[in-house]
Design a protein around this motif. Structure first.
Motif, PDB file in Angstrom:
ATOM      1  N   ILE A 100       4.035  -2.862   2.823  1.00 37.64           N
ATOM      2  CA  ILE A 100       4.279  -4.148   2.173  1.00 37.64           C
ATOM      3  C   ILE A 100       3.003  -4.732   1.584  1.00 37.64           C
ATOM      4  N   ARG A 101       1.888  -4.670   2.327  1.00 33.10           N
ATOM      5  CA  ARG A 101       0.657  -5.348   1.901  1.00 33.10           C
ATOM      6  C   ARG A 101       0.062  -4.716   0.644  1.00 33.10           C
ATOM      7  N   TRP A 102       0.439  -3.467   0.357  1.00 37.42           N
ATOM      8  CA  TRP A 102      -0.127  -2.768  -0.800  1.00 37.42           C
ATOM      9  C   TRP A 102       0.882  -2.621  -1.956  1.00 37.42           C
ATOM     10  N   THR A 103       2.143  -3.028  -1.746  1.00 33.66           N
ATOM     11  CA  THR A 103       3.205  -2.710  -2.695  1.00 33.66           C
ATOM     12  C   THR A 103       3.496  -3.892  -3.594  1.00 33.66           C
ATOM     13  N   ALA A 104       3.728  -3.599  -4.870  1.00 32.08           N
ATOM     14  CA  ALA A 104       4.024  -4.628  -5.862  1.00 32.08           C
ATOM     15  C   ALA A 104       5.359  -5.304  -5.525  1.00 32.08           C
ATOM     16  N   PRO A 105       5.525  -6.586  -5.877  1.00 33.66           N
ATOM     17  CA  PRO A 105       6.744  -7.302  -5.498  1.00 33.66           C
ATOM     18  C   PRO A 105       8.004  -6.685  -6.092  1.00 33.66           C
ATOM     19  N   GLU A 106       7.957  -6.164  -7.328  1.00 37.83           N
ATOM     20  CA  GLU A 106       9.181  -5.586  -7.899  1.00 37.83           C
ATOM     21  C   GLU A 106       9.554  -4.296  -7.192  1.00 37.83           C
ATOM     22  N   ALA A 107       8.546  -3.573  -6.638  1.00 40.15           N
ATOM     23  CA  ALA A 107       8.845  -2.345  -5.900  1.00 40.15           C
ATOM     24  C   ALA A 107       9.486  -2.666  -4.558  1.00 40.15           C
ATOM     25  N   ILE A 108       9.085  -3.784  -3.946  1.00 40.96           N
ATOM     26  CA  ILE A 108       9.687  -4.187  -2.682  1.00 40.96           C
ATOM     27  C   ILE A 108      11.111  -4.693  -2.908  1.00 40.96           C
ATOM     28  N   ALA A 109      11.258  -5.533  -3.909  1.00 39.25           N
ATOM     29  CA  ALA A 109      12.550  -6.192  -4.110  1.00 39.25           C
ATOM     30  C   ALA A 109      13.570  -5.276  -4.775  1.00 39.25           C
ATOM     31  N   TRP A 162      -5.055 -10.158   6.446  1.00 46.18           N
ATOM     32  CA  TRP A 162      -5.450 -10.370   7.843  1.00 46.18           C
ATOM     33  C   TRP A 162      -4.268 -10.129   8.798  1.00 46.18           C
ATOM     34  N   ASP A 163      -3.936 -11.120   9.657  1.00 41.49           N
ATOM     35  CA  ASP A 163      -2.889 -10.934  10.656  1.00 41.49           C
ATOM     36  C   ASP A 163      -1.565 -11.577  10.258  1.00 41.49           C
ATOM     37  N   MET A 164      -1.403 -11.899   9.002  1.00 40.49           N
ATOM     38  CA  MET A 164      -0.128 -12.449   8.558  1.00 40.49           C
ATOM     39  C   MET A 164       0.970 -11.391   8.698  1.00 40.49           C
ATOM     40  N   SER A 165       2.186 -11.833   8.999  1.00 40.93           N
ATOM     41  CA  SER A 165       3.297 -10.898   9.106  1.00 40.93           C
ATOM     42  C   SER A 165       3.691 -10.404   7.723  1.00 40.93           C
ATOM     43  N   ASN A 166       4.425  -9.276   7.679  1.00 44.36           N
ATOM     44  CA  ASN A 166       4.883  -8.743   6.395  1.00 44.36           C
ATOM     45  C   ASN A 166       5.768  -9.745   5.657  1.00 44.36           C
ATOM     46  N   GLN A 167       6.601 -10.458   6.412  1.00 46.35           N
ATOM     47  CA  GLN A 167       7.487 -11.427   5.769  1.00 46.35           C
ATOM     48  C   GLN A 167       6.678 -12.564   5.136  1.00 46.35           C
ATOM     49  N   ASP A 168       5.630 -13.027   5.864  1.00 47.02           N
ATOM     50  CA  ASP A 168       4.778 -14.077   5.308  1.00 47.02           C
ATOM     51  C   ASP A 168       4.033 -13.583   4.070  1.00 47.02           C
ATOM     52  N   VAL A 169       3.625 -12.318   4.072  1.00 47.57           N
ATOM     53  CA  VAL A 169       2.924 -11.763   2.920  1.00 47.57           C
ATOM     54  C   VAL A 169       3.838 -11.737   1.704  1.00 47.57           C
ATOM     55  N   MET A 170       5.074 -11.269   1.903  1.00 45.14           N
ATOM     56  CA  MET A 170       6.010 -11.199   0.772  1.00 45.14           C
ATOM     57  C   MET A 170       6.307 -12.593   0.221  1.00 45.14           C
ATOM     58  N   TYR A 173       0.596 -16.706  -4.385  1.00 41.97           N
ATOM     59  CA  TYR A 173      -0.639 -16.720  -3.609  1.00 41.97           C
ATOM     60  C   TYR A 173      -1.266 -15.337  -3.687  1.00 41.97           C
ATOM     61  N   ARG A 174      -2.591 -15.275  -3.842  1.00 44.39           N
ATOM     62  CA  ARG A 174      -3.296 -14.005  -3.968  1.00 44.39           C
ATOM     63  C   ARG A 174      -4.498 -13.991  -3.025  1.00 44.39           C
ATOM     64  N   LEU A 175      -4.961 -12.800  -2.740  1.00 41.78           N
ATOM     65  CA  LEU A 175      -6.122 -12.643  -1.871  1.00 41.78           C
ATOM     66  C   LEU A 175      -7.367 -13.252  -2.528  1.00 41.78           C
ATOM     67  N   PRO A 176      -8.210 -13.935  -1.758  1.00 40.11           N
ATOM     68  CA  PRO A 176      -9.435 -14.523  -2.316  1.00 40.11           C
ATOM     69  C   PRO A 176     -10.493 -13.454  -2.520  1.00 40.11           C
ATOM     70  N   SER A 187      -4.148 -20.247   9.753  1.00 37.12           N
ATOM     71  CA  SER A 187      -4.121 -20.070   8.304  1.00 37.12           C
ATOM     72  C   SER A 187      -2.711 -19.752   7.831  1.00 37.12           C
ATOM     73  N   GLN A 188      -1.976 -18.949   8.591  1.00 38.94           N
ATOM     74  CA  GLN A 188      -0.610 -18.630   8.197  1.00 38.94           C
ATOM     75  C   GLN A 188       0.259 -19.881   8.222  1.00 38.94           C
ATOM     76  N   GLU A 189       0.043 -20.730   9.205  1.00 35.15           N
ATOM     77  CA  GLU A 189       0.820 -21.968   9.272  1.00 35.15           C
ATOM     78  C   GLU A 189       0.533 -22.850   8.062  1.00 35.15           C
ATOM     79  N   ILE A 190      -0.762 -22.890   7.661  1.00 32.66           N
ATOM     80  CA  ILE A 190      -1.119 -23.680   6.469  1.00 32.66           C
ATOM     81  C   ILE A 190      -0.425 -23.110   5.244  1.00 32.66           C
TER      82      ILE A 190
END
Length: 926
Positions: A781-790, A819-827, A834-837, A910-913
């Motif tokens: 999930i963390r490496w895959t484009a959103p259209e490939a996931i969906a 970091w430690d965000m869940s896959n669902q939170d990442v998607m 939102y993008r990686l800094p 950070s995930q809660e924020i």
């Protein structure tokens, strides 16, 4: 070591101790008749006499010189051997000169013979053993140094003879007279030994000499009390004369003990002195600020208030902690601070003095001050300072701070209380934000420009809004608009017109500096989205008709080719490529073959098992172990290779899936794609042989070498990965699992794309088809484009998205994306823009390239060819890599604004924020 060599050494060494003799029998000790056995009775005769000191002794005489053919024997009593191997016989005797005896025949002698006879007990009789040379053993013929006549006093001769080796319980001595006139005054039997001695602080026991005069008997030694061995083995040689020779090994006094005056013992150090090391040194007085009242001390404990550091030797002086730094001077400049101080009055008697600067943030209420967060920069560093000056930056405006300047030395850690320090309290001023780094064009139409930018590196407070200034190029009049977030759409522009754009941020302290001017142009045509809506029915109809034609052509081509497939698979492949794009090599999916073995034989070389040698297991794969080994083929040099094995008990499907990766790799030939050497399908186990990459997977290699590479080296790695992906993309191959863990690194830091085992078809029958592949593995999930996931739309553009994540991994030295965000939170976060800094010290141009790879519209993402070209330009212009983004705080970057308060060290908060921000704010789409 030969005996001759030892004897030569002994001849060069002065004996350590003189020989000691121990007597076995002495006729002078007799207080009654000796009663030794004689043969014949007319021969030897026992008489009383006197020795040199006129003490009475028992002697034997014989003088039958006037009778021819004399053979007179005299035998002593049984003499116990007592375990010795060689004995000595001392004879005192006198002999009459034959010339002084008148009228005697020519049979007069002036010598006699000495014999011995060994026996296990006192078994000799008057007739046994026989009175002859055999069974007796002759020692020597004894001749006097001086004889006497009737006119002279009797002259006593002394002779010493030795014999051996002896092996029985004891022996007899025998004396044979063949016609002499003599007197045997005394007989002493003794042996020699080396007495107990001490050498080199080692004790050697009493040792008897050897069986031969040249023998060297080894005596093992033991260290004296309170001594230890420094070289082994401990031994002395006892020579045939009973003298110690050639000491080997030595001992020395242990810590707390010194040699005695005669260097034979180790004596304890007296109270008030110590000896910290073993050796022959003497005890010394205790160092300053230490004392001991015990004997045998190896260290002097420090007095109260004094200490030794862990690295200090035990004989060092005891020291104490320093006093506080003096004269701390502070100078506040808006949100920066300069601190200077003087050396402590008392350094504690040490030279390893350093300083720590502790920053504390103080709230306006009466609550205690708390440690500053990591955003506060203290240069050159916070801890272990040698110089007495620091500069503090990135403080918050209008905030009270307290700074502790601590003086620390090597023994400060020995005290549980805080180090000595001086405190200074300051309150910061307000500063305007720094300039916006750069502005990016996200999209343009005939009358609008969609812009995005990064926040200032130093906001110096809360950003209230942004001002966008723009004007037509070449015109003086400018216009401004305001945006609440770090993106905006500028509307009402002229079509096909270049505009100069600048952006600045505003806080309560006012506006910061504008960004550098950037040129962007509007497009020539009207809004394509509106045009598409108007023409949608016509487009759909045309597309449907075109699709029918294309499908028909493909079906006809495949049917024709299958009819012609009676020839080789290579001919079939070439013809298929001609239908697709003549002259271009295209990837062939091995799963399209009716028999997967045909794909293996076409694309992979079969290797004989005798050419492969497995050396060690280096890891584990999905199908079995991964090993390092060697490949030696005829006509080729031996090479180190990686060997993938198919574990025992595999199914036919597992074998097919395992070899499918080899069928894929075998089609590739590029320096940045892992090279297939061959396969072994006719042996057990089934093997895939590839080139060996010494440094392994890129992610673990970067984590192991965190911070060791220059940015140019990192960009060089990224360029190699991009080149490999461009090659694969040109072959119409989609990787689908591009990540740093699937990039291998060789000893020259060349990166190569690997791991082609991810299934290219998703299983719609699985419980969660969006995330599960047909092999049962999870989609990354963390490496895959959103259209490939969906929508499972895997294309070269989705590989570009994954490449952007790989860029982030490389620059952050293998840190886990999101970091430690869940896959669902990442998607969810990615879906809402939102993008990686930028990672720490990331060049601005690299993060901008990452953001382009993460464009939501896949058609707007750059091609791999452009990525390679961009990285080549960066490598040629290394100065562009020196412009870095703001310090990485671990915050997700929202294309419509930045998340505040996300601390890199607290991923849960950070995930809660992130979740709160996404629930409160509608994202600005790009």
């Amino acid at each position: 070591m030969t005996m001759d060599y030892l004897l030569w050494v002994c001849s060069l060494v002065v004996p350590v101790v003189l020989a000691v003799e121990e007597t076995l029998m002495d006729s002078r000790w007799a207080t009654t008749e000796l009663a030794w056995t004689t043969f014949p009775e007319s021969g030897w005769e026992e008489v009383s006499g006197y020795d040199d000191s006129m003490s009475p002794i028992r002697t034997y005489q014989v003088c039958n010189v006037r009778q021819p053919n004399q053979n007179n024997w005299l035998r002593t009593d049984f003499i116990p051997r007592r375990g010795v191997l060689r004995v000595y016989v001392e004879l005192k005797f006198s002999v009459r000169d034959c010339a002084s005896i008148p009228n005697i025949p020519g049979s007069c002698k002036e010598t006699f013979n000495l014999f011995y006879y060994e026996s296990e007990g006192d078994t000799a009789t008057d007739t046994s053993p026989l009175w002859r040379e055999n069974p007796y053993v002759k020692v020597d013929t004894i001749a006097p140094d001086e004889s006497f006549s009737l006119l002279e006093a009797g002259r006593i001769n002394t002779k010493v003879r030795s014999f051996g080796p002896l092996s029985k319980a004891g022996f007899y001595l025998a004396f044979q007279d063949l016609g002499a006139c003599m007197s045997l005054i005394s007989v002493r039997v003794f042996f020699k030994k080396c007495s107990t001695t001490i050498a080199n602080f080692a004790v050697f026991p009493e040792t008897a000499t050897g069986a031969e005069a040249t023998s060297l008997v080894i005596a093992p030694g033991a260290c004296v009390t309170n001594a230890m061995e420094v070289s082994v083995p401990l031994k002395l040689y006892c020579n045939g004369d009973g003298e110690w020779m050639v000491p080997v090994g030595s001992c020395t006094c242990v810590a707390g003990f010194e040699p005695s005056a005669d260097s034979t013992q180790c004596q304890a150090c007296i109270p008030g002195t110590f000896k910290s090391k073993f050796g022959e040194g003497s005890c010394a007085p205790c160092p300053s600020n230490s004392r001991t009242s015990a004997r045998g001390a190896s260290i002097c404990p420090c007095q109260n208030g004094f200490y030794r550091a862990d690295s200090d030797p035990p004989d060092s002086t005891c020291t104490t902690i320093p006093s506080a730094p003096r004269n701390v001077i502070s100078s506040v400049n808006e949100t920066s601070l300069s601190l200077e101080w003087d050396e402590p009055e008392d350094t504690g008697g040490r030279s390893d003095l350093v300083y720590n600067v502790v920053c504390k943030k103080c709230l306006r209420d009466r609550s205690p001050c708390t440690r500053c967060d990591d955003n506060v920069d203290i240069a050159p560093r916070r801890l272990g300072l040698r110089q007495r000056k620091v500069v503090v930056r990135n403080l918050q405006a209008h905030t009270r701070y307290s700074f502790e300047v601590q003086a620390v030395n090597g023994v400060s850690g020995k005290i549980p209380t805080s180090p000595s320090y001086s405190t200074v309290n300051i309150t910061t001023n307000q500063a305007a934000p720094s300039a916006v780094p750069t502005v990016h064009l996200m999209r343009s139409t005939s009358d609008t420009l969609s812009l995005s930018w990064l926040p200032p590196e130093k906001p110096n407070g809360v950003i209230l809004d942004y001002e966008i200034k723009y004007h037509e190029r070449g015109q003086a009049m400018s216009h401004t608009v305001t945006a609440q977030h770090s993106s905006a759409k500028v509307e009402g522009l002229r079509a096909a017109t270049p505009y100069v754009v600048q952006v600045r941020a505003r806080t309560v302290a006012g506006y910061g500096r504008y960004s550098n001017p950037m040129d962007f142009s509007t497009s020539l045509h009207s809004d394509p989205q509106k045009s598409v809506q108007d023409q949608l029915p016509l487009i759909i109809g045309s597309a449907s008709a075109g699709l029918v034609v294309i499908v028909a052509l493909v079906v006809i081509a495949v049917v024709c080719l299958k009819k012609q497939r009676s020839g080789s698979e290579l001919e079939y492949t070439e013809k298929l490529q001609q239908y697709i794009s003549p002259g271009v090599k295209v990837y062939i999916d091995p799963f399209t073959y009716e028999d997967p073995n045909d794909a293996i034989h076409e694309f992979a070389k079969e290797i004989d098992i005798s050419c492969v040698k497995i050396e060690e297991v280096i890891g584990a794969g999905e199908f079995g172990e991964v090993c390092r080994g060697r490949l030696k083929q005829a006509g080729r040099r031996e090479m180190v290779v990686a060997i993938k094995t198919l574990k025992a008990g595999y199914t036919e499907r597992q074998r097919r899936d395992f070899l499918a990766e080899a069928s894929i790799m075998g089609q590739f030939d590029h320096p940045n794609v892992i090279r297939l050497e061959g396969v072994l399908t006719r042996s057990c186990p089934v093997l895939i042989i590839t080139e060996f990459m010494e440094n392994g997977a890129l992610d673990s290699f970067l984590r192991l070498n965190d911070g060791r590479f220059t940015m140019t080296q990192l960009v060089g790695m990224l360029r190699g990965i991009a080149a490999g992906m461009k090659y694969l993309s040109d072959m119409n191959y989609v990787h689908r699992d591009l990540a740093a863990r699937n990039i291998l690194v060789n000893s020259n830091l060349v990166c190569k794309v690997s791991d082609f085992g991810l299934s290219r078809f998703l299983d719609d029958t699985s419980a969660d088809p969006t995330y599960t592949s047909s092999l049962g593995g999870k989609i990354p999930i963390r490496w895959t484009a959103p259209e490939a996931i969906a929508f499972r739309k895997f294309t070269s553009a989705s590989d570009v998205w994954s490449y952007g994540i790989v860029m982030w991994e490389v620059v952050s030295y293998g840190e886990r994306p999101y970091w430690d965000m869940s896959n669902q939170d990442v998607m969810t976060a990615v879906e809402q823009d939102y993008r990686l800094p930028p990672p720490m010290d990331c060049p601005m141009v690299l993060h901008q390239l990452m953001l382009e790879c993460w464009m939501k519209e896949r058609n707007l993402r750059p091609k791999f060819s452009r990525i390679v070209s961009t990285l080549d330009k960066l490598l040629r212009n290394a100065a562009s890599l020196k412009v870095v983004t703001s310090t990485y705080s671990g915050d997700l970057l929202r294309l419509g604004g930045t998340l505040p308060g996300h601390n890199r060290k607290s991923p849960d908060s950070s995930q809660e924020i992130v979740r709160q921000q996404m629930s409160q704010t509608l994202p600005i789409r790009v």
